[in-house]
Design a protein around this motif. Structure first.
Motif, mmCIF file in Angstrom:
data_model
loop_
_atom_site.group_PDB
_atom_site.id
_atom_site.type_symbol
_atom_site.label_atom_id
_atom_site.label_comp_id
_atom_site.label_asym_id
_atom_site.label_seq_id
_atom_site.Cartn_x
_atom_site.Cartn_y
_atom_site.Cartn_z
ATOM 1 N N SER A 306 0.819 -1.214 0.000
ATOM 2 C CA SER A 306 0.000 0.000 0.000
ATOM 3 C C SER A 306 0.853 1.265 0.000
ATOM 4 O O SER A 306 0.430 2.307 -0.501
ATOM 5 C CB SER A 306 -0.928 0.004 1.220
ATOM 6 O OG SER A 306 -0.175 0.031 2.423
ATOM 7 N N THR A 307 2.071 1.175 0.537
ATOM 8 C CA THR A 307 2.944 2.357 0.609
ATOM 9 C C THR A 307 3.716 2.580 -0.678
ATOM 10 O O THR A 307 3.860 3.723 -1.131
ATOM 11 C CB THR A 307 3.944 2.209 1.769
ATOM 12 O OG1 THR A 307 3.226 2.036 2.996
ATOM 13 C CG2 THR A 307 4.841 3.437 1.873
ATOM 14 N N TRP A 308 4.199 1.507 -1.299
ATOM 15 C CA TRP A 308 5.157 1.653 -2.393
ATOM 16 C C TRP A 308 4.627 1.249 -3.766
ATOM 17 O O TRP A 308 5.371 1.316 -4.746
ATOM 18 C CB TRP A 308 6.413 0.853 -2.065
ATOM 19 C CG TRP A 308 7.057 1.289 -0.791
ATOM 20 C CD1 TRP A 308 7.060 0.638 0.400
ATOM 21 C CD2 TRP A 308 7.775 2.511 -0.562
ATOM 22 N NE1 TRP A 308 7.727 1.358 1.361
ATOM 23 C CE2 TRP A 308 8.191 2.519 0.795
ATOM 24 C CE3 TRP A 308 8.113 3.599 -1.372
ATOM 25 C CZ2 TRP A 308 8.912 3.568 1.352
ATOM 26 C CZ3 TRP A 308 8.839 4.647 -0.813
ATOM 27 C CH2 TRP A 308 9.226 4.623 0.525
ATOM 28 N N PHE A 309 3.362 0.870 -3.847
ATOM 29 C CA PHE A 309 2.795 0.485 -5.139
ATOM 30 C C PHE A 309 1.462 1.193 -5.364
ATOM 31 O O PHE A 309 0.709 1.436 -4.418
ATOM 32 C CB PHE A 309 2.569 -1.028 -5.220
ATOM 33 C CG PHE A 309 3.834 -1.840 -5.243
ATOM 34 C CD1 PHE A 309 4.398 -2.242 -6.443
ATOM 35 C CD2 PHE A 309 4.465 -2.211 -4.058
ATOM 36 C CE1 PHE A 309 5.566 -2.988 -6.471
ATOM 37 C CE2 PHE A 309 5.632 -2.960 -4.072
ATOM 38 C CZ PHE A 309 6.182 -3.346 -5.279
ATOM 39 N N GLU A 310 1.204 1.496 -6.604
ATOM 40 C CA GLU A 310 -0.096 2.038 -7.006
ATOM 41 C C GLU A 310 -0.818 0.975 -7.828
ATOM 42 O O GLU A 310 -0.330 0.550 -8.878
ATOM 43 C CB GLU A 310 0.085 3.303 -7.849
ATOM 44 C CG GLU A 310 -1.229 3.872 -8.377
ATOM 45 C CD GLU A 310 -1.010 5.022 -9.339
ATOM 46 O OE1 GLU A 310 -1.958 5.364 -10.078
ATOM 47 O OE2 GLU A 310 0.119 5.565 -9.385
ATOM 48 N N GLN A 311 -1.975 0.539 -7.327
ATOM 49 C CA GLN A 311 -2.704 -0.509 -8.040
ATOM 50 C C GLN A 311 -3.433 0.091 -9.239
ATOM 51 O O GLN A 311 -4.129 1.099 -9.141
ATOM 52 C CB GLN A 311 -3.703 -1.201 -7.115
ATOM 53 C CG GLN A 311 -4.384 -2.395 -7.781
ATOM 54 C CD GLN A 311 -5.164 -3.256 -6.795
ATOM 55 O OE1 GLN A 311 -5.214 -2.956 -5.601
ATOM 56 N NE2 GLN A 311 -5.774 -4.318 -7.298
ATOM 57 N N GLU A 320 7.966 5.716 -8.061
ATOM 58 C CA GLU A 320 9.086 6.261 -8.838
ATOM 59 C C GLU A 320 10.337 6.435 -7.983
ATOM 60 O O GLU A 320 11.461 6.260 -8.465
ATOM 61 C CB GLU A 320 8.679 7.611 -9.444
ATOM 62 C CG GLU A 320 9.814 8.394 -10.079
ATOM 63 C CD GLU A 320 10.475 7.646 -11.233
ATOM 64 O OE1 GLU A 320 11.671 7.878 -11.485
ATOM 65 O OE2 GLU A 320 9.780 6.834 -11.874
ATOM 66 N N SER A 321 10.175 6.765 -6.694
ATOM 67 C CA SER A 321 11.346 6.979 -5.851
ATOM 68 C C SER A 321 12.158 5.701 -5.678
ATOM 69 O O SER A 321 13.383 5.754 -5.530
ATOM 70 C CB SER A 321 10.927 7.520 -4.479
ATOM 71 O OG SER A 321 10.182 6.549 -3.758
ATOM 72 N N ILE A 322 11.509 4.535 -5.709
ATOM 73 C CA ILE A 322 12.220 3.260 -5.629
ATOM 74 C C ILE A 322 12.867 2.936 -6.973
ATOM 75 O O ILE A 322 14.029 2.520 -7.039
ATOM 76 C CB ILE A 322 11.282 2.121 -5.202
ATOM 77 C CG1 ILE A 322 10.614 2.447 -3.863
ATOM 78 C CG2 ILE A 322 12.051 0.799 -5.118
ATOM 79 C CD1 ILE A 322 11.569 2.589 -2.717
ATOM 80 N N ARG A 323 12.121 3.164 -8.045
ATOM 81 C CA ARG A 323 12.684 2.887 -9.379
ATOM 82 C C ARG A 323 13.916 3.741 -9.636
ATOM 83 O O ARG A 323 14.867 3.292 -10.296
ATOM 84 C CB ARG A 323 11.625 3.132 -10.452
ATOM 85 C CG ARG A 323 10.578 2.018 -10.535
ATOM 86 C CD ARG A 323 9.589 2.256 -11.644
ATOM 87 N NE ARG A 323 8.593 3.248 -11.277
ATOM 88 C CZ ARG A 323 7.995 4.077 -12.114
ATOM 89 N NH1 ARG A 323 8.329 4.068 -13.392
ATOM 90 N NH2 ARG A 323 7.086 4.926 -11.692
#
Length: 620
Positions: A306-311, A320-323
């Motif tokens: 829920s924090t790091w992915f957009e469904q 994007e910050s992780i990518r």
């Protein structure tokens, strides 16, 4: 251009139009060469159905971005086009070449006219793709491909992973319309570099199922031990370097990025970089997009999702910050150069190289490990897969552990020349069965565990094995056997743990104990057959699989393996029957169900594997 072989008719070529006007260039070119050319799908109309007899060659224009291109990509990837006619793809994105392994040829804009005409001529001269009947790989041809792949990529294929090689070869042969392995080998030698054929083949040989936070125990070791130590050590220079070698479709390096962001907020002020490399261009392109299905997130904490992915519908887009933390690059560990400070491949604090060495022979593995060691900073950590070890490969590392996992670490300072060599590290294989037996309590020491507790432990052991926590699985099975030596399921579970680590004799002993406890225990016969198959005793393995099915006709795994043995023995009708029965049984399972004793494969993944195997078999 010569007419269609064996006839006086000119070649019939369809050109799928693009918004940029592909037909305007290609229709005159092909017409002057003597082809009958038809421009299809004009004015953004959908591509018409392509059937045998409509045309001899399809030139498929793909111009990204745009819904038209996505629709064509979906149709092509489904196999509905390439099964009918040879397809030459012309695209505006060069990286698509490795996404489309079923293409007869791939060209970028502006079109190389000479190569296009040569490709059309060759495509029309090969046998119809749907008529291909590809036999199993024979011993002499296998040796040719083994030697070529070891020399050019370092990958080694034997009975353990022969099915992966067969699948990749036949898929490229179907795309190229080649009906013999020797013909494809000649093509591979001629165009391995000129047309990137080797990279296309490698893309089919190295993609494996992976998911976020695979081997969760490794990430626990990072979070609670390795990273806190590194942060304290690097606090003055405020840098952190990680390398995911053999990153596949990106789940591993992105998991590292999520771990850093979620649990170490102070690193936001640091210079943090994650390098991710692989030899599979298709996998790298998918990784860069950062879009995944729910299967890739099946062991991920919902809070992290829920924090790091957009469904977005059935898919999940990574933040994007992780990518931005991850730099994806092509690198062949066998032929590439590393360490390479100029390219930023040096002085890593952590290297993940998991389930990569299993593709290599020992000499290649030794060379790769040496390069990884020189690419690590002093005190750096190396994480391998649970079935991999540095025994007989390197003495440069110290073995470290954290609860349920282990990893390797370079000394904080290089040893002096006078320092004596370290003794060989102890084997990492699990305890032998006699040691397990000695560790058991007697009835006088401890009361037997209630049946309910044993079954709960057994379920936990199976679950741990499916998520590849082999140490946890072994611990559960040993707890059961400590108080109940007649539990066949725990013996079989222990046998699978041993077999997974290559301890075949220990696995066989477990199998014998299971059958002594219950000679009608179907999983024990399946394990016995699997061990025989691993050693190349196909006929004996076939009989054990049949015994398992006599006891349990709905047992999927022995049926699937029985189909593979029939295929290798040239018994195509029997192989097709067993695979069809496997599909039928899988279709009864609920969605997302795990297939028992498959190593954690889901129903959906296994269905895809079975159907793919069926498509490769000749029809009866």
């Amino acid at each position: 251009m010569n007419p269609h072989p064996g006839t006086s008719k000119p070649l019939r070529v369809w050109v799928a139009e693009t918004p940029g006007g592909l037909c305007a260039d290609l229709v005159p070119l092909l017409g002057e060469a003597g082809c009958t050319v038809q421009c299809v799908a004009t004015d953004d109309a959908p591509l018409p159905a392509v059937r045998v007899g409509d045309c001899d060659v399809l030139v498929l224009g793909i111009e990204l971005p745009g819904p038209q291109a996505l629709e064509r990509l979906r149709r092509f990837e489904s196999g509905r086009l390439s099964r009918q006619v040879p397809v030459i793809v012309v695209a505006n994105r060069a990286e698509l070449e490795y996404e489309l392994p079923d293409a007869f040829d791939f060209l970028t804009l502006p079109v190389d006219a000479r190569r296009l005409l040569a490709g059309v001529r060759r495509a029309a001269s090969v046998a119809r793709i749907e008529e291909q009947r590809l036999p199993p790989l024979e011993a002499l041809d296998l040796i040719l491909f083994q030697n070529y792949l070891v020399q050019h990529s370092g990958l080694h294929f034997d009975q353990r992973n022969l099915r992966i090689l067969q699948h990749g070869l036949t898929r490229r042969m179907r795309a190229l319309g080649l009906s013999s392995y020797r013909a494809y080998f000649d093509y591979l030698e001629s165009f391995g570099e000129a047309r990137q054929e080797l990279k296309k083949l490698l893309g089919l040989l190295t993609v494996g199922e992976t998911y976020f936070f695979r081997y969760l125990a490794h990430f626990e070791a990072l979070r609670h031990q390795v990273l806190p130590e590194l942060i304290a050590r690097n606090r003055a220079r405020r840098t952190l370097r990680l390398w995911s070698a053999g990153c596949s479709t990106g789940e591993e390096p992105y998991s590292l990025g999520i771990l850093l962001r979620a649990h170490f907020p102070e690193l936001r002020e640091w210079d943090v970089r994650i390098l991710a490399t692989d030899i599979n261009h298709q996998a790298l392109n998918k990784a860069r997009r950062g879009v995944y299905g729910s299967r890739s997130l099946r062991v991920t904490d919902p809070a992290l999702i829920s924090t790091w992915f957009e469904q977005r519908g059935s898919e999940y887009l990574l933040d994007e910050s992780i990518r931005a933390l991850v730099d994806f690059r092509y690198l062949n560990l066998q032929t590439g150069s590393y360490p390479d400070p100029g390219a930023g491949i040096a002085d890593f604090d952590i290297i993940f190289c998991r389930n990569v060495l299993i593709y290599f022979r020992q000499a290649t593995s030794r060379k790769v490990v040496e390069g990884l060691a020189r690419s690590l900073a002093p005190g750096g950590s190396l994480f391998l897969g649970h079935a991999e070890t540095l025994i007989n490969l390197s003495r440069q590392f110290e073995r470290a552990s954290h609860e349920r996992s282990f990893f390797y670490r370079l000394p904080a300072a290089p040893p002096t020349l006078e320092a004596p060599p370290r003794p060989p590290e102890p084997p990492v294989a699990p305890q032998t069965l006699p040691e397990v037996a000695r560790a058991r309590t007697t009835e006088a020491d401890a009361p037997p565990a209630p049946a309910r507790d044993a079954e709960q432990l057994y379920a936990e052991g199976q679950e741990a094995f499916n998520r590849e926590d082999f140490a946890g699985a072994r611990a559960c099975f040993e707890k059961i056997l400590a108080v109940d030596e007649q539990h066949p399921g725990a013996w079989v579970g222990s046998g699978f743990v041993h077999a997974n680590r290559g301890a075949i004799e220990q696995a066989r002993t477990c199998c014998e104990h299971a059958l002594a406890a219950d000679d009608l225990h179907a999983p024990a016969y399946f394990l016995k057959g699997l061990l025989l198959e691993l050693e190349g005793h196909w006929l004996e393995a076939r009989e054990e699989y049949r015994k398992a099915l006599l006891i349990d006709m709905d047992f999927i795994m022995p049926r699937f393996h029985l189909g593979g043995i029939h295929e290798r023995l040239g018994q195509g009708a029997d192989a097709r029957r067993e695979l069809r029965n496997s599909v039928r049984l899988l279709e009864r399972l609920p969605n997302e169900a795990l297939v028992p004793l498959s190593g954690g494969l889901t129903r959906e993944v296994f269905l895809e594997v079975c159907r793919d195997q069926l498509n490769q078999l000749p029809s009866s």
